[in-house]
Design an enzyme around this catalytic site. Sequence first.
Site, PDB file in Angstrom:
ATOM      1  CB  ILE A  70      -0.938   0.040   1.230  1.00  0.00           C
ATOM      2  CG1 ILE A  70      -1.701  -1.289   1.361  1.00  0.00           C
ATOM      3  CG2 ILE A  70      -1.880   1.230   1.123  1.00  0.00           C
ATOM      4  CD1 ILE A  70      -2.587  -1.639   0.187  1.00  0.00           C
ATOM      5  CE  LYS A  71       4.004   4.359  -5.147  1.00  0.00           C
ATOM      6  NZ  LYS A  71       3.953   5.035  -6.453  1.00  0.00           N
ATOM      7  CB  ILE A  72       0.783   5.494   3.189  1.00  0.00           C
ATOM      8  CG1 ILE A  72       0.006   4.178   3.389  1.00  0.00           C
ATOM      9  CG2 ILE A  72       0.281   6.602   4.109  1.00  0.00           C
ATOM     10  CD1 ILE A  72      -1.503   4.300   3.283  1.00  0.00           C
TER      11      ILE A  72
END
Length: 228
Positions: free
Chosen positions: A84-86
């Site tokens: 997941i890109k945060i």
Amino acid sequence: MDIFIDSADTTEIKKWLDYGVIDGVTTNPSIMLKDGAYDIESRAREIAVAVDGRPVSVEVATNDLTEMVNQARVIAQWSPNIVIKIPIINESGEPCLGVISQLDKEGIKVNATAMMSFGQVALAAKAGATYASIFAGRVADEGGDVTRLIGMAADWLESWDYETKIIVGSIRGVIDIQDAACAGAHIVTIQPQFLSKMVDHKYTRETVRGFIIDAKKALAVREKKSGS
Ligand code: E4P
């Protein structure tokens, strides 16, 4: 050093996978849009299957920190190899470190993204990010010394035994790949057009052309000699 492909174009992803040079995929909402992935879930699932266990980064799309965690939990369910890109901060400047830390505690891998500074990389690593994405082109756009930044961040992570891997993205030209690799990037994520430019060289073409011409000449001589 690993090479990721910075794309949501499944044809390009499969092509470069077949060449044996791709270790993972990164996307973001803009890449999804550019590559016609209007149904992000379906394209992310398709890519995740195509890459056979290699990591695929998919980004949340909200400024709300609670909603980021919720979106991340849902996206992580799409496939076990999805990361997941945060963003390191939201568009108001609120730190997303708590989101990264929470997801890390839940065993969800995070690619802390949109990072432009040493401080951001250090805090993302402390919070538990698996990957720290430095946007080389955007740092350079603002006059930043991205080569120095990558080198300092890589040295610092190694000195203090962090497992966080630096991904250098936002590539603007082939020289950026060389600079990132030599500065100590663990991974460079490269758009398909720059992968093509990386392998091509007009003088290599010319060299190969010369060899083919000479091979044909040698064959012609041999045939002439065996015929006489
Ligand atoms: C990669 O993870 C990034 O999302 C991407 O490389 C950003 O590139 P850009 O600065 O060209 O948008």
